[in-house]
Structures are given as structure tokens and as C-alpha cells.
Scaffold this motif. Structure first.
Motif, mmCIF file in Angstrom:
data_model
loop_
_atom_site.group_PDB
_atom_site.id
_atom_site.type_symbol
_atom_site.label_atom_id
_atom_site.label_comp_id
_atom_site.label_asym_id
_atom_site.label_seq_id
_atom_site.Cartn_x
_atom_site.Cartn_y
_atom_site.Cartn_z
ATOM 1 N N GLN A 321 0.819 -1.220 0.000
ATOM 2 C CA GLN A 321 0.000 0.000 0.000
ATOM 3 C C GLN A 321 0.855 1.273 0.000
ATOM 4 O OE1 GLN A 321 -1.092 -2.529 2.524
ATOM 5 N NE2 GLN A 321 -2.167 -3.287 0.714
ATOM 6 N N GLY A 322 2.081 1.194 -0.477
ATOM 7 C CA GLY A 322 2.944 2.358 -0.556
ATOM 8 C C GLY A 322 3.430 2.873 0.779
ATOM 9 N N ASP A 323 3.274 2.082 1.843
ATOM 10 C CA ASP A 323 3.664 2.503 3.193
ATOM 11 C C ASP A 323 5.147 2.192 3.400
ATOM 12 O OD1 ASP A 323 3.923 3.157 5.811
ATOM 13 O OD2 ASP A 323 2.585 1.585 6.593
ATOM 14 N N THR A 324 5.991 3.253 3.376
ATOM 15 C CA THR A 324 7.434 3.043 3.514
ATOM 16 C C THR A 324 7.847 2.713 4.941
ATOM 17 O OG1 THR A 324 7.709 5.445 3.739
ATOM 18 C CG2 THR A 324 7.980 4.508 1.549
ATOM 19 N N ASP A 325 6.914 2.800 5.884
ATOM 20 C CA ASP A 325 7.230 2.388 7.261
ATOM 21 C C ASP A 325 7.055 0.885 7.441
ATOM 22 O OD1 ASP A 325 7.817 4.972 8.069
ATOM 23 O OD2 ASP A 325 5.700 5.407 8.514
ATOM 24 N N ALA A 326 6.373 0.252 6.503
ATOM 25 C CA ALA A 326 6.159 -1.191 6.593
ATOM 26 C C ALA A 326 7.374 -1.929 6.028
ATOM 27 C CB ALA A 326 4.894 -1.578 5.831
ATOM 28 N N ASP A 340 3.006 2.580 -7.261
ATOM 29 C CA ASP A 340 3.663 1.726 -6.266
ATOM 30 C C ASP A 340 4.960 2.368 -5.792
ATOM 31 O OD1 ASP A 340 1.718 -0.180 -6.340
ATOM 32 O OD2 ASP A 340 2.750 -1.489 -7.757
ATOM 33 N N ARG A 341 5.409 1.956 -4.633
ATOM 34 C CA ARG A 341 6.714 2.382 -4.122
ATOM 35 C C ARG A 341 7.547 1.136 -3.854
ATOM 36 N NH1 ARG A 341 6.595 7.871 -0.538
ATOM 37 N NH2 ARG A 341 5.140 9.022 -1.844
ATOM 38 N N CYS A 342 8.803 1.178 -4.298
ATOM 39 C CA CYS A 342 9.662 0.021 -4.106
ATOM 40 C C CYS A 342 11.020 0.461 -3.589
ATOM 41 C CB CYS A 342 9.802 -0.790 -5.394
ATOM 42 S SG CYS A 342 10.338 0.151 -6.822
ATOM 43 N N LEU A 343 11.683 -0.438 -2.898
ATOM 44 C CA LEU A 343 13.002 -0.200 -2.329
ATOM 45 C C LEU A 343 14.049 -0.823 -3.245
ATOM 46 C CD1 LEU A 343 14.890 0.649 0.050
ATOM 47 C CD2 LEU A 343 14.478 -1.634 1.008
ATOM 48 N N VAL A 344 15.050 -0.021 -3.607
ATOM 49 C CA VAL A 344 16.145 -0.508 -4.447
ATOM 50 C C VAL A 344 17.434 -0.376 -3.651
ATOM 51 C CG1 VAL A 344 17.328 -0.330 -6.657
ATOM 52 C CG2 VAL A 344 14.912 0.286 -6.503
ATOM 53 N N ARG A 345 18.045 -1.507 -3.339
ATOM 54 C CA ARG A 345 19.264 -1.516 -2.537
ATOM 55 C C ARG A 345 20.490 -1.337 -3.424
ATOM 56 N NH1 ARG A 345 17.272 -6.890 0.617
ATOM 57 N NH2 ARG A 345 17.299 -7.549 -1.567
ATOM 58 N N PRO A 346 21.632 -0.981 -2.830
ATOM 59 C CA PRO A 346 22.857 -0.804 -3.624
ATOM 60 C C PRO A 346 23.195 -2.068 -4.410
ATOM 61 C CG PRO A 346 23.164 0.066 -1.415
ATOM 62 C CD PRO A 346 21.844 -0.646 -1.411
ATOM 63 N N GLY A 347 23.565 -1.867 -5.672
ATOM 64 C CA GLY A 347 23.910 -2.989 -6.530
ATOM 65 C C GLY A 347 22.745 -3.613 -7.252
ATOM 66 N N VAL A 394 17.515 3.526 -2.063
ATOM 67 C CA VAL A 394 16.590 4.602 -2.405
ATOM 68 C C VAL A 394 15.185 4.024 -2.513
ATOM 69 C CG1 VAL A 394 18.254 6.086 -3.608
ATOM 70 C CG2 VAL A 394 17.065 4.295 -4.879
ATOM 71 N N VAL A 395 14.197 4.878 -2.265
ATOM 72 C CA VAL A 395 12.792 4.504 -2.435
ATOM 73 C C VAL A 395 12.296 5.156 -3.721
ATOM 74 C CG1 VAL A 395 10.460 4.662 -1.490
ATOM 75 C CG2 VAL A 395 12.407 4.255 0.033
ATOM 76 N N ILE A 396 11.736 4.328 -4.604
ATOM 77 C CA ILE A 396 11.283 4.793 -5.913
ATOM 78 C C ILE A 396 9.765 4.822 -5.952
ATOM 79 C CG2 ILE A 396 11.375 4.380 -8.402
ATOM 80 C CD1 ILE A 396 14.064 4.980 -7.209
ATOM 81 N N HIS A 397 9.218 5.945 -6.401
ATOM 82 C CA HIS A 397 7.779 6.040 -6.690
ATOM 83 C C HIS A 397 7.597 5.713 -8.165
ATOM 84 C CE1 HIS A 397 3.631 7.490 -6.348
ATOM 85 N NE2 HIS A 397 3.823 8.056 -7.529
ATOM 86 N N VAL A 398 6.929 4.600 -8.462
ATOM 87 C CA VAL A 398 6.815 4.092 -9.827
ATOM 88 C C VAL A 398 5.889 4.964 -10.658
ATOM 89 C CG1 VAL A 398 6.099 2.131 -11.241
ATOM 90 C CG2 VAL A 398 7.296 1.737 -9.084
#
Length: 821
Positions: A321-326, A340-347, A394-398
Motif C-alpha cells: 500500500q505504498g507505506d514506507t514504514d512497513a 507503487d513504491r519500491c526499495l532498491v538496494r545498492p547494486g 533509495v525509495v522509488i515512486h513508480v
């Protein structure tokens, strides 16, 4: 429940020996019995339901009946299944790229193209023989995707929505099959040739009749597997062509093989007459060798653009649900959607286009833009699918996912170019088709003539004629060269989006260059700001200008926004309303309580009636471009922006002049910077203060004088003139790629890429002419020689193979041309 290794993984029925429909489930390769079961397994996995196969108690039902087979095709009609590969073009049209199985020659490609084009609701259909892919545009209200696939199956071929992993499996399977046929045929041919030497020696020095009969029977037994196993693709192709009342390349091949092998078998049975088992075995082996060469070239071309398709990962981390605290959950990238919001880690690879909402990092965009260095990206910056996050999470807003990303757009343009046929390729197809009919008629006339005049010679002469004039070289001359050249360009960062490009570029007489983004980097920076009235400070004017520039992607607009961020530490300019952008001119809109105009001196004068004051010119350097900011009262500020020339720009223009091209520099900038840029790169014909309409009129003027014009611009602001040019080249990057309106897109190589493009176009045209000349010349010489009885069948087979090998080898050189710099 796990199926037996010999049974279909999905339905459980026995898998026939010739069925080759593998699927990968939970990391293991499994076999299915038919395309329907294979499609169902892939669809279940794409929906994230692979656990079904671990939990089921018995295999699914078998799609044996025609009704069930039809249902299997229509499994592709579900929207979630179509999402990864069907693109909505708007206006009720959809586009899909299909991978075709069973194509063996140009006639197969023609048949599939005609069959698809005749389906109701299909508006465009192109089949690329070199890659075995089809591009289809259709109306889903009239025809479903399942019906489209079923229409292909009805003419004896199999079509699947293009999937890179499936294509790789298919290509590897074809490679193994071809190598197996080639190896078996080669080993047996060698044995038949040794026996033939003994028979030839016996004819010369004498041989016991019983021994001759034994050697002939041994030759028959050794040649039979070559005909049945090695020659199977040719007989299958001929059957398909004749079934649909077409004369394909395989028809004269199988006719020659059948006549020679049948007559030799009869002579062996009766114990009299000549045998040609050695020629038959050699002919099949050499044909298989040539087709393997052609297949290798096609495979190399197909894989040239694969990095684009494989760049996006299969899975990603998405916030529920786009909740970056979850806690982010792992989901298939195919499930991502806008918002949607997704987390992209280094690499990790960025899975979709979007905007950074949290964090800052460096992003490697080399696959898409050609930029070799990772670029800094902060909150509010756009990122693209396929880029690699280098430093920090980084957090990406799609904003776009799947087929709507910039990367997917690029790939579709590449596929569209591969599907297009230039005029010379269409001409070659028509010549080859007519040639086949003429060949069969001529073979009939020659057979009748020799039967009446020398009955013992009619068979070897007719077979020699059918074999020596096999039009493989003619059919391969153009597709092989184009496939190798476009693959070379793709590896060099040059995306060809139209099929006519290489042919047309070789005819270009005039090359028109834009300044910003073409001769220069297209990344101007603000080097000076002067407030011209006491009512407004420099800082206030910069804020107003950056506010107007928020909605523009023009390089100068970006420079103003970046200058505000650097000088005042502000990431968000003041809001502007009612902004109107005029390409080649500037911007107008409201910031605060005032109406403003931002742009070139000519644009400001046109919109406000206020001319550039003298103090705006005094003190400005010749190397910069002036941008004015004015309201309804006065010009309030002048901004001086400087853009550096690209390395190699002077070498590029020198090369174009040496190639006999007239080079023009057209720009919307003022006289001073345009003159300076033209002098730096050696261009004599330079024009400044030009808007898009001015450029369009000049292009049409050149064309009216007989010129063939290539335009090199930024792909966006020069859209009208790019469309009017014979060839349009855009030096675009980043998000601009999604809107680039050009025949060629240069990704990061700059002027060196332009040089490579023109060099390869000239070399490709030369190679196509050479290949066509060789193929036509060879047949013009070989036909009379064979008809006159001057060629033995084995000589004809060797000549046919050598002619095709020369064409393919010459085309393959284009794949390496210029790779050494």
C-alpha cells in the motif's frame, strides 16, 4: 505429484520424441507435450502460482481435443497474461511481437506475413526472416490474441509472444538439432564418398560386378539416414509450401534430392545405371552447413539487443500500500504498477521508471543512455528501469512499469526496425520468388530436351540444374547483411528504429546539425546573471525563471533549475501556472501575481513588444547563449548559458565533408554562439535564430533542389524537421528517449556514433550490392553450364554451397566492422 520424465509436466500424457516444449519450474527444466500446455505452465508461473505444481494430486487434463487446444490458445487472452508483452498503442490498437517456430526460408516468412495480414482486425504485420520474429498491430475488439496465435498454427507454424528466455531456449534447441543433423550427415557423407571413390575407380580400371553391387547397396544404406534424418527439414518445408500453393526454396531442393536418390535406388535395385548417392549426401551436408552458418548469424543478431530485455529483474521489493514504514515484500516485477513504491538496494537494478522519494545515490544508466559514469541522483530526480543503483538504498515512486518504461519503448523501436523491410530487400524477395518459378519451368524444359536427345544424361543434368541454382544466396543476400549491420550498431549504442535507415543513409547528400545537444553536450550551465532593472534582484529573477522552467525538459530550462538549486540550496522553484512552451522560442506563464516571458530575444520581443536592451548585450561573451526574462513592462534579466562542444565534433564534420556530404549548422541560438561553434568544427553553412518552422522550410527547400537530407537533432524540439528529413538522427538521453521522434537514436557515443553510423551504412550498401551481384552473377553463369551438361551433380552441390557461404561470410564481416575503432 511429480510427472514421469517421459510424460507432460502439466497434463501427464506421454511426450512424443519430436515434441520440444520445455518449461522451467522452480529452477528445474520440465517437458510438456504441446504449445498449449507450455503456455498454461508459463501463465501459471507468471501469475505467481507455481506452488500449484507442488500441491496438486494429479496432472491437469490433457488438451487433446480441438476444443481444448483452442482453449489453450485463448489462455493468452487474459489481461494479466498479456501485460508483459502486449503494448496498447491507443485508438483501439494493440501491438505484440511474436516468436515464430518452423520458418526455414524467405517463403516461410512471406507466407506467415501474408497470413497474419489477412486476418480480420490486423492493420500491420511484418515478419523478419533473419530473427524469426513477427510484429503485429491489431484491433482486439475484432480479433483476440488467442485467435491470432491459432491462425498461425493453422498454416503449420507455431507462434508465441516474444519472451527472451524462451527465445534463448528455442535458439539453443535449434542449434543442437542442427549440429546433430550436420554431424550425422557429415560422418555418413564421408563414408559414402569413400565408397564412391572405389566405384569411380572401378569404372575406370574395372571391378567385379558383385563387388560393385555390394558397394552400391552399402552406399544406399549409408545415404538413407542422411536423406531421412538430415534432409527432413527440407522435405517438411517443401510440404508446407506446396500445401499452401507456394513455391518455397525447399521445393527445388527436395525435388533434386528426391530425383537423385530415387533414381539411384532404382539403379541399385536393378543392378544397372548410374548412382548419385555421393552427390545426394554431399548436397544435404553442404546445405545443412550453409543453414547453420545462416542460423549462427541470425542468432548473433537476435542476441545483440538482448541486454535491453534482460536488464529488468524478475523480482523486486515493494512496500505494501505504498507505506514506507512497513516491511517491503518481494513481488514479481510484472505486478508493479504506477503509484507503487519500491526499495532498491545498492547494486540492484531499478525495476521500473519512477522518481526518487527517499534517499540519494549514484545511478549507472550506461545500458540505456550510453553514459559510462554513474550519475548522482537525489530526491525528486527521475530514474529508469534497467539502471543500476550504485551507492545507497533509495525509495522509488513508480511512474511506469513493464511495457510502458523507457527501456521497453527502446526495445519496441528496435523490433520495429527489424520487422521493416527496405526497398532493396523487398526487391530481392520478388526476384527470388520469380526465380523459383522460372527455375522449375527451366528444369522441366531441360529434362524433356535431354530425355529426347540423350536419355542416359537427363537425370544428372536435371539434378545439377536444380541443385546449382538453389536461390539460397539470393534470399540471404539482404537479410544477412542487414541483420549483421543492425546488430553491430546495437552493440555500439546506436538504436535503429526504421528498416530503411542503412539503405537511405548511403544516399544522403546533405547533413543538417543542430547545435545544442548535437555539437555540444546539451548540458548548458548558467555562467552569468544580470539584473537589468532595480526592481528585481538577480536572485529573484533566477527564481522566477526556474519556476517557469519547471515543466520544460529543454537543456536550458534544466540549467536554470540546477542553478537555483546550487546558488540558493532550493530544490523546488516557485510554482508557475498557465505555462505555455513554444518549441525553439521559450516559455510564458504566471509566477506570483505577474505574467512572464522567458526565452530568446526574438521570442521575448514577439510576445511582449519589448526589444533586447543594449545593456543585455554588452559584456556577454561570444561563447554563450542569452536568455531573457521579461514581464509586460521591461526586460528584467539576462541569463548567459554556456555549453561545451563534444569531443570529436570537428572530426565528425571533417569525415562528413570527406564523404562528399554538405554539412549545415542550424540553431535557434543567437549569431555569436552559432558562428563560434561553426568555426570550431569547420562548418561553412551556419544559420542562427531559427525556429522549427524555419528549419522545416529550409529542409523542404533543399529537398526541392534534389537533396537527400539527414537531420541530427535532439529528437524532441526538432520533431517537425526530423519527420520531414529522409533520415532523422536523435542524440537523446534519459527520459527524452521515450519521446524521441527519430529513425536512429544515438546513446552516448556522440559524434563518434554518427561517424560509425555513416561508415557502416556505406559499407552495408556496398555489401548488399556485392552479395546481390555475386548471387545473380553466379546463377547467370551456373544455369547455362548446368543446362549444357558441363556440371556433375556433386560439382553443382559444391558450387551452391560455396555461393551461399560467400554471401553469409561477407555479411558477417559487417558485424565486426568498425569494432576496432
Amino acid at each position: 505429484m511429480v510427472s514421469s520424465p517421459d510424460n507432460c509436466f502439466h497434463c501427464g500424457i506421454a511426450v512424443s520424441d519430436d515434441a520440444d516444449y520445455p518449461v522451467t519450474v522452480n529452477g528445474a527444466t520440465q517437458l510438456t507435450c504441446c504449445p498449449g500446455c507450455q503456455a498454461v505452465v508459463n501463465s501459471i508461473q507468471s501469475a505467481g502460482l507455481a506452488a500449484f505444481y507442488r500441491q496438486r494430486e494429479q496432472p491437469a487434463g490433457s488438451p487433446v481435443s480441438s476444443r481444448e487446444q483452442s482453449d489453450a490458445f485463448h489462455a493468452w487472452d487474459h489481461a494479466p497474461v498479456q501485460r508483459p508483452f502486449v503494448h496498447d498503442l491507443g485508438e483501439g490498437r494493440r501491438e505484440v511481437h511474436l516468436l515464430l517456430e518452423g520458418i526455414v526460408c524467405g517463403a516461410c516468412a512471406w507466407l506467415n506475413e501474408e497470413n497474419l495480414a489477412r486476418q480480420p482486425g490486423v492493420t500491420e504485420a511484418q515478419v523478419n526472416y533473419a530473427t524469426h520474429r513477427a510484429r503485429v498491430v491489431w484491433d482486439p475488439e475484432v480479433l483476440s490474441l488467442g485467435q491470432l496465435l491459432e491462425a498461425v498454427a493453422r498454416v503449420g507454424y507455431q507462434a508465441h509472444p516474444y519472451d527472451p528466455s524462451r527465445e534463448e531456449v528455442l535458439l539453443e534447441t535449434q542449434r543442437r538439432q542442427q549440429l546433430r543433423r550436420l554431424g550425422v550427415s557429415g560422418v555418413l557423407m564421408a563414408q559414402v564418398m569413400m565408397l564412391a571413390l572405389a566405384l569411380y575407380a572401378g569404372d575406370w580400371w574395372g571391378i567385379d560386378p558383385a563387388l560393385r553391387g555390394l558397394l552400391r547397396w552399402c552406399s544406399l544404406l549409408l545415404c538413407l539416414p542422411v536423406v531421412v534424418f538430415g534432409g527432413r527439414p527440407f522435405f517438411a518445408g517443401a510440404f508446407q509450401a506446396l500445401r499452401h500453393r507456394r513455391v518455397g526454396m525447399d521445393v527445388p531442393i527436395t525435388l533434386g534430392i528426391g530425383l537423385a536418390f530415387g533414381a539411384s535406388t532404382l539403379a541399385t535395385w536393378e543392378g544397372r545405371g548410374a548412382v548419385y548417392f555421393d552427390s545426394v549426401a554431399m548436397f544435404i551436408f553442404l546445405l545443412l552447413a550453409v543453414r547453420f552458418m545462416e542460423f549462427s548469424a541470425r542468432r548473433r543478431s537476435s542476441l545483440a539487443a538482448e541486454p535491453m530485455v534482460r536488464a529488468v529483474p524478475a523480482m523486486c521489493l515493494r512496500y505494501p500500500q505504498g507505506d514506507t514504514d512497513a516491511t517491503p515484500e518481494t513481488v514479481a516485477v510484472a505486478e508493479l504498477g504506477a503509484g507503487d513504491r519500491c526499495l532498491v538496494r545498492p547494486g540492484e537494478v531499478i525495476p521500473a521508471d519512477g522518481e526518487i522519494r527517499e534517499g540519494r545515490s549514484s545511478v549507472d544508466e550506461s545500458l540505456i543512455t550510453g553514459e559510462s559514469r554513474p550519475l548522482p541522483r537525489v530526491e525528486g530526480d527521475s530514474v529508469m528501469a534497467g539502471s543500476i543503483n550504485a551507492d545507497s538504498p533509495v525509495v522509488i515512486h513508480v511512474s511506469a512499469a513493464g511495457p510502458d518504461t523507457v527501456l521497453a519503448h527502446l526495445w519496441r523501436m528496435v523490433e520495429r526496425a527489424r520487422a521493416d523491410k527496405p526497398a532493396v530487400a523487398r526487391l530481392a524477395d520478388r526476384v527470388a520468388a520469380g526465380f523459383l518459378f522460372a527455375l522449375l519451368l527451366l528444369a522441366g524444359v531441360v529434362a524433356i530436351y535431354w530425355w529426347r536427345n540423350s536419355p542416359e544424361d537427363w537425370l544428372p543434368i536435371t539434378v545439377s540444374l536444380l541443385v546449382v541454382t538453389c536461390p539460397c544466396a539470393l534470399s540471404l543476400a539482404i537479410p544477412a547483411a542487414l541483420a549483421a549491420a543492425t546488430g553491430n550498431l546495437a552493440r555500439s549504442g546506436l538504436v535503429v528504429t526504421r528498416g530503411h535507415v542503412l539503405e537511405t543513409l548511403a544516399k544522403v547528400t546533405d547533413v543538417v546539425l543542430d547545435k545544442t545537444g548535437t555539437l555540444t553536450f546539451g548540458r548548458p550551465r548558467l555562467v552569468g546573471t544580470r539584473a537589468l532593472t532595480p526592481q528585481r534582484s538577480r536572485e529573484d529573477c533566477l527564481r522566477v525563471a526556474a519556476g517557469l522552467a519547471q515543466s520544460s525538459e529543454h537543456p536550458m530550462a534544466r540549467a536554470l533549475r540546477e542553478a537555483l538549486r546550487e546558488t540558493r540550496g532550493e530544490s523546488a522553484p516557485p510554482p508557475a501556472t498557465g505555462v505555455i512552451s513554444t518549441p525553439g522560442g521559450g516559455l510564458e506563464g504566471s509566477v506570483g501575481d505577474n505574467d512572464w516571458v522567458l526565452g530568446s530575444p526574438q521570442f521575448v520581443a514577439e510576445r511582449t513588444g519589448i526589444h533586447e536592451p543594449q545593456e543585455a548585450v554588452v559584456g556577454s561573451t561570444d561563447s554563450g547563449s542569452r536568455v531573457l526574462l521579461a514581464d509586460n513592462v521591461a526586460v528584467r534579466a539576462v541569463f548567459l548559458l554556456h555549453d561545451e562542444l563534444r569531443p570529436g565534433a570537428a572530426d565528425m564534420t571533417a569525415f562528413l565533408r570527406r564523404s562528399g556530404k554538405r554539412v549545415h549548422l542550424w540553431s535557434g541560438d543567437g549569431e555569436a554562439p552559432v558562428r563560434q561553434a561553426a568555426a570550431a568544427v569547420g562548418i561553412q553553412q551556419a544559420h542562427w535564430d531559427m525556429g522549427p518552422d524555419d528549419k522545416l522550410q529550409r529542409v523542404r527547400s533543399l529537398q526541392n533542389q534534389g537533396a537527400v537530407v539527414a537531420m541530427v537533432g535532439d529528437g524532441i524540439n526538432d520533431a517537425p524537421v526530423l519527420s520531414a528529413s529522409a533520415v532523422s538522427i536523435a542524440m537523446s538521453s534519459g527520459a527524452q528517449l521515450a519521446r524521441a521522434n527519430a529513425d536512429v537514436i544515438v546513446l552516448g557515443n556522440g559524434p563518434k556514433g554518427i561517424v560509425q553510423l555513416f561508415r557502416l551504412a556505406r559499407r552495408t550498401r556496398r555489401t548488399m550490392v556485392q552479395n546481390l551481384s555475386w548471387a545473380l552473377g553466379y546463377n547467370l553463369l551456373a544455369v547455362p553450364a548446368a543446362a549444357a551438361g558441363l556440371l556433375m551433380p556433386w560439382m553443382a552441390a559444391l558450387g551452391m554451397a560455396l555461393s551461399s557461404a560467400v554471401v553469409v561470410a561477407d555479411a558477417l564481416r559487417l558485424g565486426r566492422y568498425g569494432s576496432g575503432g
